[in-house]
Design a protein around this motif. Structure first.
Motif, mmCIF file in Angstrom:
data_model
loop_
_atom_site.group_PDB
_atom_site.id
_atom_site.type_symbol
_atom_site.label_atom_id
_atom_site.label_comp_id
_atom_site.label_asym_id
_atom_site.label_seq_id
_atom_site.Cartn_x
_atom_site.Cartn_y
_atom_site.Cartn_z
ATOM 1 N N VAL A 115 95.427 56.420 34.652
ATOM 2 C CA VAL A 115 94.980 57.831 35.098
ATOM 3 C C VAL A 115 95.111 57.892 36.521
ATOM 4 N N ILE A 116 95.791 58.563 37.084
ATOM 5 C CA ILE A 116 96.210 58.846 38.542
ATOM 6 C C ILE A 116 95.088 59.720 39.243
ATOM 7 N N GLY A 117 94.442 59.234 40.248
ATOM 8 C CA GLY A 117 93.817 60.216 41.176
ATOM 9 C C GLY A 117 94.507 60.360 42.555
ATOM 10 N N GLY A 118 94.482 61.726 43.003
ATOM 11 C CA GLY A 118 95.120 61.835 44.174
ATOM 12 C C GLY A 118 94.620 63.072 44.633
ATOM 13 N N ILE A 119 95.023 63.543 46.049
ATOM 14 C CA ILE A 119 94.714 64.729 46.874
ATOM 15 C C ILE A 119 95.779 65.768 46.677
ATOM 16 N N LEU A 120 97.078 65.279 46.269
ATOM 17 C CA LEU A 120 98.088 66.074 46.291
ATOM 18 C C LEU A 120 98.405 66.460 44.949
ATOM 19 N N ALA A 121 97.872 67.567 44.580
ATOM 20 C CA ALA A 121 97.963 68.122 43.242
ATOM 21 C C ALA A 121 99.195 68.314 42.456
ATOM 22 N N ASN A 174 83.978 60.944 39.050
ATOM 23 C CA ASN A 174 84.532 61.477 38.073
ATOM 24 C C ASN A 174 85.877 60.987 37.573
ATOM 25 N N LEU A 175 86.597 60.658 38.517
ATOM 26 C CA LEU A 175 87.990 60.091 38.168
ATOM 27 C C LEU A 175 88.077 58.878 37.337
#
Length: 264
Positions: A34-40, A72-73
């Motif tokens: 599961v990748i979390g990032g700000i660059l959607a 949440n991530l």
């Protein structure tokens, strides 16, 4: 390649640069990612591409400056796959080699919040889940050569990345008995788009990104014994080793991946 079949991994900043290489290598090694990032847009495209290659990979838009979003991530990974085995706190931005007089309070806060506080949030969230599972797990924090020595980056970036190394070592001391290893990877000059992406993420707080080793075409020839810049995959290979069973007795370490830069 190490066998990570059945392991569940969360990675922040996994949609570009070094993080993308780590995400890809985790997926190829059999991990559920599961990748979390700000660059959607980038994150959604990466997850779709890795699923097309057979990976079990999903993206959750995440701003690591916000603790609730990091929680949440991790929650999304646990809900989807039932557990958490690997946490890689990789999200980070560059300060353009700004010295302290060029560093505004706003820039300082942004760099420290993303590079250090975001790592703190990720470690805290992961440890809660790992301990609730009965212990065991792997945490990797992305620091930098700039977290091991001076004159490698700007004031705020250096302070934040030294903080990441200190946090890593403290957590290793606190949780090794529970079977949780905590290590840091410290990349040197690596071929990524970190400057461009940092400008996008920092927005109005960004400074010019055209200084330092990566911006000088000859600097690496003078400073790095390998006489070349590194590849994201070369950092990813070290990170995936550290989350594998082969590194079960390695913890509290800050491992430079720098072509010998810190040896000089």
């Amino acid at each position: 390649m190490f066998d990570l079949s059945g392991r569940v991994a969360v990675i922040t900043g996994g949609e570009s640069g070094i993080g993308l290489a780590i995400s890809r290598t985790l997926a190829k090694s059999g991990a559920k990612v599961v990748i979390g990032g700000i660059l959607a847009d980038e994150g959604a495209n990466v997850a779709e591409s890795l699923r097309a290659d057979g990976g079990d990979v999903y993206f959750v838009k995440t701003d690591v400056r916000v603790e609730e979003q990091v929680d949440n991530l991790v929650d999304e990974a646990v809900k989807r796959f039932g557990r958490l085995d690997i946490m890689i706190n990789n999200a980070g931005v560059f300060d353009g080699f700004a010295n302290i007089l060029d560093t505004t309070t706003a820039l300082w806060d942004q760099i420290v919040d993303i590079n250090l506080k975001g790592c703190f949030f990720g470690c805290k969230s992961a440890l809660k889940r790992m301990l609730a599972q009965g212990g065991g797990g792997r945490i990797i924090n992305t620091s930098s050569v700039g977290g091991l020595r001076g004159a490698a980056d700007g004031a705020s970036y250096t302070a934040a990345k030294f903080g990441v190394v200190g946090l890593t070592r403290q957590l290793a001391c606190d949780y090794s008995e529970q079977g949780i290893t905590v290590n840091a990877v410290c990349p040197g000059s690596i071929q990524t788009d970190v400057r461009k992406n940092s400008g996008t993420i920092l927005g109005a707080d960004a400074v010019p990104m055209d200084r330092g080793v990566g911006a000088d075409p000859d600097a690496w020839k003078r400073m790095i014994p390998a006489r070349r810049r590194g590849l994201p995959q070369e950092v990813a290979d070290v990170a995936v080793f550290l989350v594998s069973d082969a590194a079960s007795y390695v913890t509290g370490q800050a491992i430079a991946v720098d072509g010998g830069w810190t040896a000089t």
